[in-house]
Write a protein that holds these residues in place. Structure first.
Motif, PDB file in Angstrom:
ATOM      1  N   LYS A 511       0.815  -1.224   0.000  1.00 59.47           N
ATOM      2  CA  LYS A 511       0.000   0.000   0.000  1.00 59.47           C
ATOM      3  C   LYS A 511       0.847   1.272   0.000  1.00 59.47           C
ATOM      4  CE  LYS A 511      -3.774   2.204   2.575  1.00 59.47           C
ATOM      5  NZ  LYS A 511      -4.694   2.069   3.748  1.00 59.47           N
ATOM      6  N   PHE A 512       1.927   1.293   0.832  1.00 60.89           N
ATOM      7  CA  PHE A 512       2.697   2.528   1.027  1.00 60.89           C
ATOM      8  C   PHE A 512       4.104   2.481   0.428  1.00 60.89           C
ATOM      9  CE2 PHE A 512      -0.245   2.359   4.689  1.00 60.89           C
ATOM     10  CZ  PHE A 512      -0.900   3.576   4.524  1.00 60.89           C
ATOM     11  N   GLY A 513       4.570   1.289   0.087  1.00 59.45           N
ATOM     12  CA  GLY A 513       5.959   1.158  -0.320  1.00 59.45           C
ATOM     13  C   GLY A 513       6.869   1.071   0.894  1.00 59.45           C
ATOM     14  N   SER A 514       8.159   0.851   0.663  1.00 60.55           N
ATOM     15  CA  SER A 514       9.096   0.729   1.779  1.00 60.55           C
ATOM     16  C   SER A 514      10.431   1.365   1.419  1.00 60.55           C
ATOM     17  CB  SER A 514       9.303  -0.744   2.159  1.00 60.55           C
ATOM     18  OG  SER A 514      10.021  -1.421   1.134  1.00 60.55           O
ATOM     19  N   CYS A 515      11.230   1.617   2.452  1.00 58.98           N
ATOM     20  CA  CYS A 515      12.592   2.114   2.280  1.00 58.98           C
ATOM     21  C   CYS A 515      13.463   1.400   3.304  1.00 58.98           C
ATOM     22  CB  CYS A 515      12.650   3.626   2.453  1.00 58.98           C
ATOM     23  SG  CYS A 515      11.968   4.209   4.025  1.00 58.98           S
ATOM     24  N   MET A 611      24.964  -3.123  14.444  1.00 55.46           N
ATOM     25  CA  MET A 611      23.948  -2.288  13.796  1.00 55.46           C
ATOM     26  C   MET A 611      23.077  -3.165  12.904  1.00 55.46           C
ATOM     27  SD  MET A 611      24.607   1.012  11.312  1.00 55.46           S
ATOM     28  CE  MET A 611      25.394   0.053   9.997  1.00 55.46           C
ATOM     29  N   ALA A 612      21.786  -2.859  12.859  1.00 56.27           N
ATOM     30  CA  ALA A 612      20.844  -3.589  12.003  1.00 56.27           C
ATOM     31  C   ALA A 612      20.494  -2.753  10.781  1.00 56.27           C
ATOM     32  CB  ALA A 612      19.578  -3.930  12.771  1.00 56.27           C
ATOM     33  N   VAL A 613      20.266  -3.437   9.662  1.00 60.05           N
ATOM     34  CA  VAL A 613      19.679  -2.812   8.478  1.00 60.05           C
ATOM     35  C   VAL A 613      18.199  -3.188   8.492  1.00 60.05           C
ATOM     36  CG1 VAL A 613      19.684  -2.651   5.969  1.00 60.05           C
ATOM     37  CG2 VAL A 613      21.843  -3.010   7.210  1.00 60.05           C
ATOM     38  N   CYS A 614      17.339  -2.189   8.508  1.00 58.20           N
ATOM     39  CA  CYS A 614      15.898  -2.424   8.642  1.00 58.20           C
ATOM     40  C   CYS A 614      15.158  -1.995   7.380  1.00 58.20           C
ATOM     41  CB  CYS A 614      15.332  -1.636   9.827  1.00 58.20           C
ATOM     42  SG  CYS A 614      16.159  -1.960  11.395  1.00 58.20           S
ATOM     43  N   GLU A 615      14.070  -2.689   7.093  1.00 52.73           N
ATOM     44  CA  GLU A 615      13.135  -2.239   6.067  1.00 52.73           C
ATOM     45  C   GLU A 615      11.985  -1.543   6.793  1.00 52.73           C
ATOM     46  OE1 GLU A 615      10.853  -3.797   2.020  1.00 52.73           O
ATOM     47  OE2 GLU A 615      11.765  -5.253   3.395  1.00 52.73           O
ATOM     48  N   ILE A 655      33.650   4.425   8.527  1.00 52.38           N
ATOM     49  CA  ILE A 655      32.585   4.021   7.604  1.00 52.38           C
ATOM     50  C   ILE A 655      31.432   5.019   7.659  1.00 52.38           C
ATOM     51  CG2 ILE A 655      30.879   2.232   7.091  1.00 52.38           C
ATOM     52  CD1 ILE A 655      32.845   0.225   8.326  1.00 52.38           C
ATOM     53  N   ASN A 656      30.984   5.443   6.491  1.00 50.94           N
ATOM     54  CA  ASN A 656      29.766   6.244   6.408  1.00 50.94           C
ATOM     55  C   ASN A 656      29.050   5.878   5.113  1.00 50.94           C
ATOM     56  OD1 ASN A 656      27.720   8.028   6.860  1.00 50.94           O
ATOM     57  ND2 ASN A 656      28.828   9.802   6.064  1.00 50.94           N
ATOM     58  N   VAL A 657      28.074   5.009   5.231  1.00 51.05           N
ATOM     59  CA  VAL A 657      27.306   4.540   4.079  1.00 51.05           C
ATOM     60  C   VAL A 657      25.938   5.207   4.106  1.00 51.05           C
ATOM     61  CG1 VAL A 657      26.311   2.540   2.927  1.00 51.05           C
ATOM     62  CG2 VAL A 657      28.512   2.330   4.104  1.00 51.05           C
ATOM     63  N   ARG A 658      25.583   5.829   3.006  1.00 43.46           N
ATOM     64  CA  ARG A 658      24.248   6.411   2.877  1.00 43.46           C
ATOM     65  C   ARG A 658      23.335   5.382   2.227  1.00 43.46           C
ATOM     66  NH1 ARG A 658      27.860  10.524   2.354  1.00 43.46           N
ATOM     67  NH2 ARG A 658      27.403  12.416   3.592  1.00 43.46           N
ATOM     68  N   ILE A 659      22.177   5.176   2.819  1.00 47.27           N
ATOM     69  CA  ILE A 659      21.281   4.118   2.349  1.00 47.27           C
ATOM     70  C   ILE A 659      20.896   4.326   0.894  1.00 47.27           C
ATOM     71  CG2 ILE A 659      18.984   5.062   2.885  1.00 47.27           C
ATOM     72  CD1 ILE A 659      20.234   1.593   3.919  1.00 47.27           C
ATOM     73  N   HIS A 660      20.807   5.571   0.456  1.00 44.48           N
ATOM     74  CA  HIS A 660      20.428   5.864  -0.928  1.00 44.48           C
ATOM     75  C   HIS A 660      21.428   5.262  -1.914  1.00 44.48           C
ATOM     76  CE1 HIS A 660      18.770   8.035  -4.353  1.00 44.48           C
ATOM     77  NE2 HIS A 660      20.009   8.416  -4.661  1.00 44.48           N
ATOM     78  N   ASP A 661      22.710   5.175  -1.508  1.00 47.18           N
ATOM     79  CA  ASP A 661      23.749   4.690  -2.415  1.00 47.18           C
ATOM     80  C   ASP A 661      23.728   3.178  -2.596  1.00 47.18           C
ATOM     81  OD1 ASP A 661      24.589   7.303  -2.687  1.00 47.18           O
ATOM     82  OD2 ASP A 661      26.076   7.142  -1.061  1.00 47.18           O
ATOM     83  N   GLU A 663      20.683   1.184  -1.724  1.00 50.63           N
ATOM     84  CA  GLU A 663      19.338   0.649  -1.500  1.00 50.63           C
ATOM     85  C   GLU A 663      18.969  -0.413  -2.523  1.00 50.63           C
ATOM     86  OE1 GLU A 663      14.770   2.058  -0.562  1.00 50.63           O
ATOM     87  OE2 GLU A 663      16.366   3.541  -0.785  1.00 50.63           O
ATOM     88  N   LYS A 664      19.339  -0.220  -3.788  1.00 53.18           N
ATOM     89  CA  LYS A 664      19.010  -1.216  -4.809  1.00 53.18           C
ATOM     90  C   LYS A 664      19.677  -2.550  -4.503  1.00 53.18           C
ATOM     91  CE  LYS A 664      18.149   1.956  -8.672  1.00 53.18           C
ATOM     92  NZ  LYS A 664      18.581   2.381 -10.029  1.00 53.18           N
ATOM     93  N   GLU A 665      20.917  -2.502  -4.067  1.00 58.35           N
ATOM     94  CA  GLU A 665      21.645  -3.723  -3.737  1.00 58.35           C
ATOM     95  C   GLU A 665      21.024  -4.428  -2.532  1.00 58.35           C
ATOM     96  OE1 GLU A 665      26.325  -5.068  -3.004  1.00 58.35           O
ATOM     97  OE2 GLU A 665      25.744  -2.947  -3.001  1.00 58.35           O
TER      98      GLU A 665
END
Length: 675
Positions: A511-515, A611-615, A655-661, A663-665
Motif C-alpha cells: 500500500k505505502f511502499g518501503s525504504c 547495527m541492524a539494516v531495517c526495512e 565508515i559512512n554509508v548512505r542508504i540511498h547509495d 538501497e538497490k543492492e
C-alpha cells in the motif's frame, strides 16, 4: 548445599522405587502373557533387564520388547527380525497379540523351511483361527480371532473416521486393530492449503517442519463415549514420515491433548492467577494482558475447530492441528502456554521450572530445526552479547531475559533463574567462558564454544540456554552476498518478525511502499533485542539518549549516525567521535579473524559495535523524518530487521554509508533471500 543433597538423595530414592514398581507391574502381567506360550502362539517368553524377549513359530529370530514407562499406560516398542518394528499401549499380552496380528498382515520374516511362502503362513494362521486355540471355549477363554481378521471399527469410531475422510479425503485415515477392544488410528493432516496461511518455506525450515509433508497424528483408541471424544492420552504421537528433523512433536502432543480435554468438558489451564490485575485498566503490552490475549486466541481457535463437530471428534482434532501449526511460536514449545511477551520468529520454551528442566535434558529438537543459530560464529556472537549485558551497569534492565539454567549430573540443580538473579555468579561464569575463548579461539576460531569437556556443567548449560533462548534467526551471509560498502565480513541475515507480523508488513508495503534505514544500539542491548524485538523505548526506563523528536524507534539513512549510537560506551554519536580520536584501540587487538564462514570471530570481544539494516514502511503518518539524518518510526509494526552488521570499535569510525547509495543492492538481496 545440604538442600540440594537432600533433593538429590530424594530423587534417587524416588527413582529406585519407581523402577521397582515398574518391574513389579510387568512381572505381574507376565503370567497372563504366558497364556500365549501355553497355547502355542509363542515358542518362548523371557523377562530380564527390563526387556521382554519372545519367539514366534515359523519366524527365524527373536523379538525384543521394551515395556513403556509408565506401564501399561505408555507405548511399548517391539523390534524383531528383518527390521520389524511395532509399538502399542496396553499390557504385555495386548502388545504381543498385536505383534502376532501384524505378522500375519505382512510377508513372513525370514520363513523357516517348514513355512516356505506367504500362502502357507497365512493358511496355517487361518487354520489356527478356526481351531479351539483362537476360538472362545465354554470356559470363557479370550477370543483372538482378530489376529488374522480385523473386527470392524465400533460404530462411533467408524463415524468419526468417515467424518475425517469427508474433510481430508479417503486416504487421510488408516486404522489397525491392536487388541480386542483397541485400535490404532493415523490421520494425515496436510500442511499446505486448508486453514494454514502465511507459513513460508523459510519459517517452516527454521521451526523443524517440512511443509510438503502432512502431519501424522497417531491415536490409540477404544470406542469413545457419546459426544465426549477420546481421553488426552489417546494421542500417542505426532510426526512427519520421512522427515527426521521434525521438531514440533512435543508441543503438538500437548496441543492435541489439551483439545481432547476441552472437547470432553474440561478447561484449559491459565497462566494468569485469579485477581492478577484488572484487564480493563492494564496496558495492552503488560505481562498479564499479553497472556490473556493469547489465551483468548487459543480459545477462539478451539471454537473454530469445533465448527466441524457435526463430522465428529476426529475431524475437529485434525482441524485444530492444522490451524495451530502457524501459531506454535506464540506459545511455549513444551507446555503450549503463552508467554508474557509478544511472539518473535523462532520458537522457545517458557521459564517454568518443569519446561526449563525438560529443555535442559531433552531440548536439542524441541524448539527449532537442527542447525538453526548453531553455527559456531553465531554462538560466539550470542555469548559476547550476553557477556556485555551481564557486565553493563544497566544489567538489571537490559539483561532480559535473565538465564534459566539447570545443571549438575542429573540436570536438576537450579543454577540461574529470573526469580533469584545472581549477577555475581553469572559474571563469574561469563569470565570463565571469556578465559576459555581467549585461550583457544586463536587456533579453533569460534568453535571454541563446543569445548564442553573444558567447561563446568554450569557453563556448558549456560551456552545451551544462550542459543535456545534466542528468538531471532541469524545466518552468516556468504561472500557473494555481502555488501562491500560496509567493509566488514561480519554480515548476517536477521529475521525477528514472526510470520503474522511479516504478512502484515507486506500488506502495508504493497500500500505505502518501503525504504531502508539503519538502527544502532550498544552491544549490551542486543541480547534483549534478539529475544524481545525492537521496541519504542522513548520515555521509559530503557531510554538512553532521550527523545528529542518524539517517541518511537530511532533510525537513520546514514550509517555513521546509527554507528555513533551503537558504540560500546553507549554515549551517543558525538561522544563516540571524540573517543575514537583519542583512544581507539590498536588495530592488532581488534583484527577480524577471517576463517571459514561460520567459524570467524573478533579477537577483542569488548570492541564489538553492532547495527541492524531495517526495512521500513514509507507511511508518512507512522514514519517521521524530522531531519535528513534522523527518522522516527512511531510503531514497531512498520519496522522489520533484515540484516545485522558487526564492526570493531576502531573500524566503524571510518565508515559512512548512505542508504540511498546501496538501497538497490539491499533490496535485491532481500528479494533473493525471500525467494
Amino acid at each position: 548445599t545440604s538442600l540440594n543433597l537432600s533433593r538429590t538423595r530424594a530423587f534417587k530414592c524416588f527413582s529406585y522405587f519407581a523402577m521397582s514398581a515398574h518391574r513389579d507391574a510387568i512381572s505381574a502381567d507376565l503370567a497372563a502373557a504366558r497364556a500365549l506360550l501355553d497355547e502355542g502362539h509363542l515358542l518362548c517368553l523371557e523377562f530380564e533387564d527390563d526387556t521382554v524377549t519372545f519367539q514366534v513359530p515359523d519366524v527365524d529370530g527373536e523379538f525384543t520388547a521394551f515395556p513403556a514407562d509408565p506401564y501399561p499406560g505408555g507405548e511399548t516398542s517391539v523390534y524383531g527380525p528383518d527390521d520389524f518394528e511395532f509399538s502399542s499401549v496396553g499390557t504385555l499380552k495386548d502388545v504381543i497379540t498385536g505383534v502376532l496380528k501384524a505378522l500375519v498382515k505382512r510377508k513372513p520374516i525370514q520363513p523357516s523351511e517348514t513355512a516356505p511362502d506367504l500362502e502357507r503362513h497365512t493358511s496355517q494362521a487361518e487354520s489356527a483361527a478356526s481351531s479351539t486355540d483362537f476360538a472362545q471355549d465354554d470356559d470363557g477363554d479370550e477370543d483372538f480371532s482378530y489376529i488374522v481378521k480385523e473386527s470392524p471399527l465400533p460404530k462411533s469410531l467408524r463415524k468419526d473416521v468417515d467424518g475425517v475422510k469427508q474433510v481430508l479425503g479417503d486416504n487421510s485415515v488408516t486404522s489397525m486393530q491392536l487388541s480386542e477392544i483397541s485400535w490404532r488410528i493415523r490421520i494425515s493432516v496436510p500442511i499446505k492449503g486448508g486453514h494454514i496461511k502465511g507459513l513460508d518455506a523459510q519459517t517452516a525450515s527454521a521451526w523443524g517442519l517440512d511443509p510438503a509433508q502432512p502431519l501424522v497424528i497417531e491415536l490409540h483408541a477404544q470406542e469413545p463415549s457419546e459426544n465426549a471424544g477420546l481421553p488426552a492420552d489417546a494421542v500417542q504421537a505426532v510426526f512427519q514420515e520421512g522427515f527426521p528433523s521434525f521438531a514440533l512433536e512435543k508441543q503438538m502432543l500437548q496441543i492435541l491433548r489439551d483439545f481432547c480435554c476441552v472437547y470432553g468438558g474440561g478447561i484449559l489451564p491459565s497462566r494468569c492467577p485469579c485477581g492478577a490485575g484488572n484487564a480493563e485498566d492494564e496496558d495492552e503490552d503488560s505481562e498479564f494482558q499479553v497472556i490473556r490475549n493469547f489465551e483468548a486466541k487459543k480459545q477462539t481457535l478451539i471454537q473454530q475447530a469445533l465448527l466441524e463437530k457435526s463430522r465428529g471428534f476426529l475431524a475437529c482434532l485434525a482441524c485444530y492441528a492444522q490451524i495451530r501449526v502457524p501459531t506454535v511460536h506464540e506459545y511455549c514449545a513444551i507446555c503450549d502456554q503463552p508467554f508474557s511477551l509478544p511472539p518473535m520468529f523462532l520458537r522457545t520454551v517458557c521459564s517454568s521450572e518443569l519446561c526449563t528442566y525438560q529443555f535442559s535434558e531433552f531440548g536439542e529438537k524441541i524448539t527449532t530445526a537442527e542447525g538453526v543459530n548453531t553455527q559456531a560464529e553465531v554462538v560466539d556472537l550470542l555469548i559476547c552479547m550476553l557477556a556485555r549485558a551481564a557486565e553493563s551497569p544497566r544489567r538489571d534492565l537490559i539483561l532480559d531475559p535473565y538465564p534459566t539454567v539447570y545443571a549438575g549430573s542429573d540436570k536438576r540443580e537450579l543454577v540461574f533463574h529470573p526469580k533469584d538473579k545472581d549477577f555475581d555468579k553469572l559474571n563469574t561464569c561469563v569470565q570463565q567462558l571469556r578465559n576459555l575463548r581467549n585461550e583457544t579461539a586463536g587456533k579453533l576460531g569460534a568453535s571454541w564454544s563446543v569445548l564442553t569437556s573444558r567447561m563446568s556443567n554450569e557453563n556448558a548449560a549456560l551456552i545451551k540456554w544462550v542459543v535456545a533462548s534466542n528468538r531471532s534467526f541469524l545466518a552468516p551471509l556468504q561472500d557473494n552476498e555481502r555488501l562491500e560498502a560496509f567493509k566488514t565480513p561480519f554480515q548476517y541475515l536477521l529475521i525477528s518478525a514472526p510470520p503474522e507480523k511479516e504478512q502484515q508488513f507486506q500488506e502495508l508495503k504493497a500500500k505505502f511502499g518501503s525504504c531502508f534505514a539503519f538502527h544502532g544500539s550498544p552491544a549490551a542491548n542486543w541480547h534483549s533485542i534478539l529475544r524481545n524485538g525492537l521496541k519504542n523505548a522513548s520515555n521509559t526506563k530503557l531510554m538512553i539518549y532521550g527523545a528529542a523528536h518524539g517517541p518511537g524507534i530511532y533510525i537513520s539513512p546514514e550509517s555513521s549516525m546509527s554507528l555513533g549510537y551503537a558504540n560500546s560506551q553507549g554515549r551517543g554519536y558525538a561522544a563516540a567521535s571524540k573517543q575514537s580520536a583519542t583512544s581507539a584501540p590498536p588495530p592488532g587487538e581488534t583484527e577480524l579473524k577471517r576463517q571459514k564462514t561460520g567459524n570467524r570471530f573478533v579477537a577483542n570481544a569488548d570492541g564489538l559495535v553492532m547495527m541492524a539494516v531495517c526495512e521500513v514502511i514509507n507511511d508518512e503518518a507512522r514514519l517521521r523524518k524530522p531531519t535528513t539524518h534522523i527518522w522516527v518510526a512511531s510503531e514497531p509494526e512498520v519496522v522489520c530487521t533484515r540484516f545485522f552488521l558487526v564492526f570493531t570499535e576502531a573500524q566503524h569510525q571510518t565508515i559512512n554509508v548512505r542508504i540511498h547509495d546501496c538501497e538497490k543492492e539491499i533490496r535485491k538481496l532481500v528479494e533473493n533471500r525471500a525467494a
